[in-house]
Design an enzyme around this catalytic site. Structure first.
Site, PDB file in Angstrom:
ATOM      1  CB  CYS A 335      -3.504   1.224  -8.329  1.00 17.38           C
ATOM      2  SG  CYS A 335      -2.062   0.276  -7.764  1.00 17.38           S
ATOM      3  CG  LEU A 336      -5.202  -1.590  -2.865  1.00 19.71           C
ATOM      4  CD1 LEU A 336      -5.513  -3.063  -3.090  1.00 19.71           C
ATOM      5  CD2 LEU A 336      -4.204  -1.413  -1.723  1.00 19.71           C
TER       6      LEU A 336
END
Length: 601
Positions: A335-336
């Site tokens: 993800c991030l």
């Protein structure tokens, strides 16, 4: 109580019972206590008005603009009404047939994975008619919005609002229209509703949002969750680096560093031992390191993306080299964390250190935010201004505000199912390692979120050469020659798989794509022993994501072994004796999962 229609019961519920007077009295006393506490919490919050993290007028303006556009073209509304009339006529006919005991095909059925109406009582004619009417109305509303003569921006905003309202108005969410709630209430003499109201008021009194799912005694960090043996070997103001103890006699020479996202604590990847991705990696013979990000407070307000790249991912890589003596590693991120890793790879390439990473894996991660799906609703100019005011007031974003944001995108699973179980059925919070982790949220610093929201989400500058600079160094993803594996998930609501597939061309080296089944979290935490979800692979590169999927091979089980096999093939016989934690230049400190993960605000 039973009422007959044809030869089938219309209702078939037990006769209500009266509750035990002593139990009822105790329950009412408890209800009064929590009601008073909830009132005190509500009053205290009312006396401390704060900035909102969004612009509440955005969706209102979108609805006004939508209505004006539709009014200007009444033909579209008339066409929709004509189509809808046929559907409703079919539903009334189908309902009448069922009332008289005749077989009838459903006009509207729940979507795959929609568990709201899975109980047997929903098949009773009256409740089935209510269920189908709700689903039909929701489908017609979505169809009308999808074809309305409005801009894509307004369509997205109105569609988001319509789905939130439709989800909230489900008959499953009300005691009067949910047969399972009614059955439970009659079987308990109404005490389930009293207990549910008590649960609701307790959550209000707690003060950090509704739908309390965290049963405090179910799990304990380091004992039965985040319990993989290891120790902290490095710490700075932004992170702890944890090294895990080996379980094999030999290990791959190259160590593996895992980079989690900033918005949640790292132990999503180290839940209960049978579901732990990090433990599984250790068991495959990797020397595993993971970053545990600090849970920031106001003192971190000025920490930005460049700090998370240089003092975060890059510093963690240096720590791994000190701990193992190895000049390169395999970088895995989610993800991030994947966005940060891509920025770090570009920064390393521009500063002459690209050989520090032998391979990179970006799981459910985006570097190109052209297609953000539902998240585009939150990136309008006015919303970002409101968010900046909110951040300036605190210096960070509250963990429960981030949790609410993620919950709205999957409201039926993360909000309304808990409302039904916790408030209407009166059940205690169920033991769930995933939900326990979800409620143990982390903050994010103000500057980081401003830069991420403005530069990366709204302006989408990361995909452009020189669009973003880190430590004065302009980044170019095309400069990344490191082999990159991209893992997407078919039902991902955060990083849509088609978007993850499309960004292969942004990197300058070889890329491989694996598509896992299920969604953002469940697709990631998919241990092979569970044999769930399946995945797709194909060595062919297609410009169109759907064309790639059409030609890909569907395989059963978890994608973990498929991906791990490529690391194994690249490493070959390049193995060394297993490394004990602290045997290198960095000594073992606090036992895993460390201290930063335990900080709650």
């Amino acid at each position: 109580m039973t009422t007959m229609t044809g030869d089938k019961p219309f209702f078939d519920f037990p006769i209500p019972i009266l509750p035990d007077p002593e139990v009822a009295a105790e329950a009412m006393m408890r209800l009064a206590e929590v009601a008073a506490a909830a009132a005190r919490t509500t009053a205290a919050k009312a006396m401390q008005p704060t900035a909102l993290p969004y612009d509440p007028t955005t969706l209102v303006r979108a609805v006004v603009d939508f209505n004006m556009a539709v009014t200007a073209r009444p033909g579209a509304l008339l066409e929709a009404q004509a189509r809808n009339w046929t559907d409703w006529t079919n539903l009334w006919t189908s309902t009448a047939q069922r009332v008289w005991g005749l077989a009838a095909e459903p006009v509207a059925a729940p979507a795959k994975g929609d568990r709201r109406f899975s109980g047997a009582d929903w098949s009773e004619p009256a409740y089935d008619a209510l269920r189908q009417a709700y689903l039909l109305a929701g489908r017609q509303l979505q169809d009308f919005i999808a074809t309305a003569p409005v801009s894509d921006e307004i369509r997205g905003q109105v569609d988001f609002l319509a789905r939130q309202l439709t989800n909230a108005l489900s008959p499953a969410n009300f005691a009067q229209t949910n047969p399972e709630v009614a059955r439970r209430a009659m079987a308990t003499g109404g005490m389930s509703l009293v207990t549910g109201l008590t649960n609701l008021l307790e959550d209000v009194a707690r003060g950090d949002g509704l739908v309390g799912r965290r049963a405090p005694n179910d799990f304990e960090l380091g004992v039965n969750i985040a319990a993989t043996p290891g120790a902290v070997v490095f710490r700075n103001r932004l992170m702890e680096v944890i090294q895990y103890a080996p379980t094999t006699e030999t290990v791959y020479r190259r160590p593996l560093l895992f980079v989690p996202p900033l918005v949640n604590k790292f132990y999503l990847f180290d839940l209960t031992p049978k579901a732990s991705y990090l433990k599984w990696l250790v068991d495959q013979g990797h020397t595993v390191f993971v970053i545990s990000w600090v849970n920031p407070d106001a003192s971190h307000a000025d920490v930005g993306l460049d700090d998370y790249v240089i003092e975060g991912v890059a510093a963690a890589m240096d720590a791994v080299e000190q701990a193992t003596g190895e000049p390169d590693l395999d970088l895995v991120s989610y993800c991030l964390g994947g966005t940060l890793s891509a920025m770090t790879l570009a920064w390393l390439a521009e500063t002459g250190r690209a050989d520090r990473v032998a391979s990179a894996t970006l799981i459910a991660s985006l570097v190109d935010f052209s297609d953000m799906g539902e998240w585009s609703v939150f990136t309008g100019e006015n919303d970002l201004k409101a968010f900046h005011r909110y951040l300036d007031e605190r210096g960070y974003v509250e963990a429960h505000d981030l949790a609410r944001l993620f919950s709205t995108v999957r409201a039926n699973d993360l909000i309304w199912s808990s409302v039904v179980q916790h408030y209407l059925m009166g059940d205690d919070a169920r033991a769930s390692d995933l939900l326990w982790w979800f409620d143990d949220g982390a903050r994010m610093p103000a500057r980081t979120l401003k830069e991420y929201g403005d530069w990366i989400l709204r302006q989408n500058r990361l995909k452009e050469a020189g669009g973003i600079s880190i430590g004065g160094v302009a980044l170019d993803l095309k400069a990344i020659r490191t082999p990159v594996t991209i893992v997407g998930f078919h039902d991902d609501h955060v990083s849509a798989w088609r978007a993850t597939y499309a960004q292969r061309g942004h990197f300058g080296g070889d890329t491989r794509f694996i598509l896992g089944g299920s969604g953002h979290n469940a697709g990631m935490i998919n241990p092979p022993a569970a044999n769930k979800h399946g995945y797709w692979t194909s060595d062919e590169s297609r410009a169109d994501a759907e064309a790639w999927l059409a030609g890909a091979e569907k395989k059963p089980g978890s994608w973990w072994p498929e991906w791990q096999g490529s690391l194994d093939a690249a490493s070959g016989d390049d193995k060394v004796k297993a490394r004990k934690v602290g045997s290198g230049k960095l000594k073992a400190g606090d036992p895993a999962p460390g201290t930063y993960v335990r900080v709650r605000h």
